[in-house]
Design an enzyme around this catalytic site. Structure first.
Site, PDB file in Angstrom:
ATOM      1  N   LYS A   1      37.207  32.285  45.692  1.00  0.00           N
ATOM      2  CA  LYS A   1      37.588  33.623  46.184  1.00  0.00           C
ATOM      3  C   LYS A   1      37.247  33.799  47.656  1.00  0.00           C
ATOM      4  O   LYS A   1      37.968  34.488  48.385  1.00  0.00           O
ATOM      5  CB  LYS A   1      36.935  34.708  45.328  1.00  0.00           C
ATOM      6  CG  LYS A   1      37.451  34.673  43.888  1.00  0.00           C
ATOM      7  CD  LYS A   1      37.771  36.031  43.322  1.00  0.00           C
ATOM      8  CE  LYS A   1      38.764  35.863  42.182  1.00  0.00           C
ATOM      9  NZ  LYS A   1      38.425  36.507  40.953  1.00  0.00           N
TER      10      LYS A   1
ATOM     11  N   LYS B   1      46.884  36.378  38.199  1.00  0.00           N
ATOM     12  CA  LYS B   1      47.753  37.289  38.948  1.00  0.00           C
ATOM     13  C   LYS B   1      47.710  36.984  40.443  1.00  0.00           C
ATOM     14  O   LYS B   1      48.649  37.274  41.167  1.00  0.00           O
ATOM     15  CB  LYS B   1      47.323  38.729  38.693  1.00  0.00           C
ATOM     16  CG  LYS B   1      47.685  39.193  37.286  1.00  0.00           C
ATOM     17  CD  LYS B   1      47.639  40.689  37.148  1.00  0.00           C
ATOM     18  CE  LYS B   1      46.247  41.201  37.048  1.00  0.00           C
ATOM     19  NZ  LYS B   1      45.720  41.317  35.687  1.00  0.00           N
TER      20      LYS B   1
ATOM     21  N   LYS C   1      44.968  27.612  36.850  1.00  0.00           N
ATOM     22  CA  LYS C   1      44.961  28.527  35.705  1.00  0.00           C
ATOM     23  C   LYS C   1      45.923  29.687  35.963  1.00  0.00           C
ATOM     24  O   LYS C   1      46.136  30.079  37.127  1.00  0.00           O
ATOM     25  CB  LYS C   1      43.549  29.044  35.425  1.00  0.00           C
ATOM     26  CG  LYS C   1      43.040  30.007  36.453  1.00  0.00           C
ATOM     27  CD  LYS C   1      41.763  30.732  36.032  1.00  0.00           C
ATOM     28  CE  LYS C   1      41.369  31.675  37.170  1.00  0.00           C
ATOM     29  NZ  LYS C   1      40.155  32.405  37.028  1.00  0.00           N
TER      30      LYS C   1
HETATM   31  P1  TYM Z   1      38.833  38.421  34.084  1.00  0.00           P
HETATM   32  O1  TYM Z   1      39.045  39.884  34.220  1.00  0.00           O
HETATM   33  O2  TYM Z   1      39.263  37.560  35.224  1.00  0.00           O
HETATM   34  O3  TYM Z   1      39.524  37.871  32.785  1.00  0.00           O
HETATM   35  C1  TYM Z   1      39.316  38.414  31.499  1.00  0.00           C
HETATM   36  C2  TYM Z   1      39.195  37.291  30.488  1.00  0.00           C
HETATM   37  O4  TYM Z   1      40.370  36.480  30.482  1.00  0.00           O
HETATM   38  C3  TYM Z   1      40.014  35.104  30.610  1.00  0.00           C
HETATM   39  N1  TYM Z   1      41.070  34.397  31.353  1.00  0.00           N
HETATM   40  C4  TYM Z   1      41.733  33.321  30.899  1.00  0.00           C
HETATM   41  N2  TYM Z   1      41.649  32.625  29.748  1.00  0.00           N
HETATM   42  C5  TYM Z   1      42.471  31.569  29.596  1.00  0.00           C
HETATM   43  N3  TYM Z   1      43.386  31.184  30.511  1.00  0.00           N
HETATM   44  C6  TYM Z   1      43.517  31.850  31.682  1.00  0.00           C
HETATM   45  N4  TYM Z   1      44.424  31.470  32.578  1.00  0.00           N
HETATM   46  C7  TYM Z   1      42.663  32.966  31.912  1.00  0.00           C
HETATM   47  N5  TYM Z   1      42.528  33.834  32.938  1.00  0.00           N
HETATM   48  C8  TYM Z   1      41.553  34.695  32.576  1.00  0.00           C
HETATM   49  C9  TYM Z   1      38.703  35.128  31.373  1.00  0.00           C
HETATM   50  O5  TYM Z   1      37.964  33.946  31.175  1.00  0.00           O
HETATM   51  C10 TYM Z   1      38.020  36.351  30.799  1.00  0.00           C
HETATM   52  O6  TYM Z   1      37.340  36.023  29.604  1.00  0.00           O
HETATM   53  N6  TYM Z   1      33.981  37.916  35.237  1.00  0.00           N
HETATM   54  C11 TYM Z   1      34.910  38.296  34.177  1.00  0.00           C
HETATM   55  C12 TYM Z   1      34.718  39.722  33.696  1.00  0.00           C
HETATM   56  C13 TYM Z   1      33.332  40.047  33.248  1.00  0.00           C
HETATM   57  C14 TYM Z   1      32.724  39.588  32.059  1.00  0.00           C
HETATM   58  C15 TYM Z   1      31.420  40.197  32.046  1.00  0.00           C
HETATM   59  C16 TYM Z   1      33.122  38.760  31.018  1.00  0.00           C
HETATM   60  C17 TYM Z   1      32.443  40.850  33.895  1.00  0.00           C
HETATM   61  N7  TYM Z   1      31.308  40.964  33.170  1.00  0.00           N
HETATM   62  C18 TYM Z   1      30.538  39.950  31.002  1.00  0.00           C
HETATM   63  C19 TYM Z   1      32.224  38.515  29.980  1.00  0.00           C
HETATM   64  C20 TYM Z   1      30.948  39.113  29.987  1.00  0.00           C
HETATM   65  C21 TYM Z   1      36.314  38.178  34.730  1.00  0.00           C
HETATM   66  O7  TYM Z   1      36.518  38.232  35.899  1.00  0.00           O
HETATM   67  O8  TYM Z   1      37.286  38.132  33.757  1.00  0.00           O
END
Ligand code: TYM
Length: 326
Positions: free
Chosen positions: A114, A198, A195
């Site tokens: 990022k 967006k 991966k």
């Molecule tokens: P975020 O908002 O980017 O994504 C939400 C969830 O979707 C999963 N994900 C994917 N899984 C498979 N293939 C993909 N291409 C893909 N893109 C996204 C992510 O792994 C996630 O599980 N940091 C986290 C949010 C967060 C969080 C937490 C998660 C904040 N606090 C505490 C668990 C526990 C995030 O940015 O997810």
């Protein structure tokens, strides 16, 4: 029946969630809510680590929560809330800031990626993101965290923070386990070595609210290859097959695999099967989505924040005592 094991997970309100979010994590959130005490959060504090217009953030928060409800998160058995409505998260994050070595944070690949793509806004929040994520999870003493593969490094750091806290202040936190599914990493349609996200642009992902004709178009334009290459399936073709598999199209998957192995597969057939499967999956989600009002979402989130706060504030009082605050 009240479940004894706690599960926590979060999603950033960055717009309409995509198929990667769904297959990699959100589908699992819904399935696990009956066997755990599920606590799910729309993590808006995490979303502001990348510049976002206040108006858009508000919209995205409602959209994301509404999608979760449309997918089947049931507010009668699980807790659904917005992170900024439970201030204990940021309070605990500060305590963790004073435990976590800078060198550990510097190893985080998401931060490094990022920092490269958002060069003009490499802020402290972006760097410190994993400390807040650890606070999200540990605040509820969660044992399990369903996430996609991209979050595993953050989960490891969360476990390290729990250990460091316990060593310094006495045993309090449980080290949470990540729960991943075979669909832990769905790839981009246009850049199948990356991966699905967006950040890569519209053509790279399927939004859960994409209309059927858009899905057909995006899948039709997905990168494949010019035929089987030395027995190795190209990443784009593999991703399409994986999608069929994760969307539970067993028979079609097997038939098309057979054609592929015989060198007879027409990619247009594979793509039609994939877009059909996606549209079949999205239809009920979109119907549900259209039947939930913004007001209903806000009410559910308010109740959810109250429920979350009850647990969070109780735990934070104990944590603060251990740290030595009077
Ligand atoms: P975020 O908002 O980017 O994504 C939400 C969830 O979707 C999963 N994900 C994917 N899984 C498979 N293939 C993909 N291409 C893909 N893109 C996204 C992510 O792994 C996630 O599980 N940091 C986290 C949010 C967060 C969080 C937490 C998660 C904040 N606090 C505490 C668990 C526990 C995030 O940015 O997810």
């Amino acid at each position: 029946m009240k479940q004894t094991k706690t599960l926590f997970s979060g999603i950033k309100p960055t717009g309409i969630p995509h198929l990667g979010n769904y297959l990699g994590a959100l589908k699992n959130w819904v399935e696990l809510q009956t066997s755990y005490q599920g606590i799910y959060s729309v993590v808006d504090y995490h979303a502001i680590t990348i510049a976002i217009e206040p108006k858009i953030l508000k919209q995205n928060t409602i959209i994301t929560a509404k999608i979760l409800l449309a997918l089947g998160i049931n507010p009668d058995i699980a807790t659904l809330f917005v992170q900024s409505q439970v201030p204990e998260h940021t309070e605990l994050a500060w305590i963790f800031n004073c435990l976590v070595p800078v060198a550990e944070m510097e190893r985080m690949t998401q931060y490094k990626d990022k920092a490269k793509t958002h060069k003009q806004n490499v802020n402290m929040g972006l760097f410190d993101y994993p400390a807040l994520m650890a606070a999200d999870i540990l605040l509820y003493q969660a044992q399990a965290v369903p996430v996609g593969e991209d979050q595993l490094q953050h989960l490891e750091l969360t476990r390290l923070i729990a250990r460091k806290f316990n060593q310094r202040y006495g045993q309090f936190f449980i080290e949470p386990q990540a729960l991943i599914t075979p669909a832990k990493k769905i790839m981009s349609l246009q850049n199948p070595d990356k991966k699905m996200s967006k950040e890569l642009g519209e053509a790279n992902y399927i939004s859960l609210l994409d209309e059927p004709n858009i899905v057909i178009k995006k899948v039709a334009r997905a990168v494949t290859d010019m035929g089987p290459q030395e027995n190795k399936m190209s990443p784009g073709v593999k991703n399409l097959f994986d999608l069929l598999d994760y969307l539970e199209q067993k028979e079609t998957y097997q038939n098309l695999q057979k054609e592929y192995k015989q060198g007879k597969l027409k990619y247009s057939d594979l793509k039609t099967a994939v877009s059909d499967a996606i549209n079949q999956t999205l239809k009920p989600i979109q119907n549900n989505y259209n039947n939930i009002s913004d007001q209903a979402v806000k009410t559910i989130l308010k109740i959810g924040a109250e429920k979350a706060r009850e647990i969070a504030s109780k735990n934070l009082i104990e944590i603060k005592k251990l740290v030595g605050f009077i």
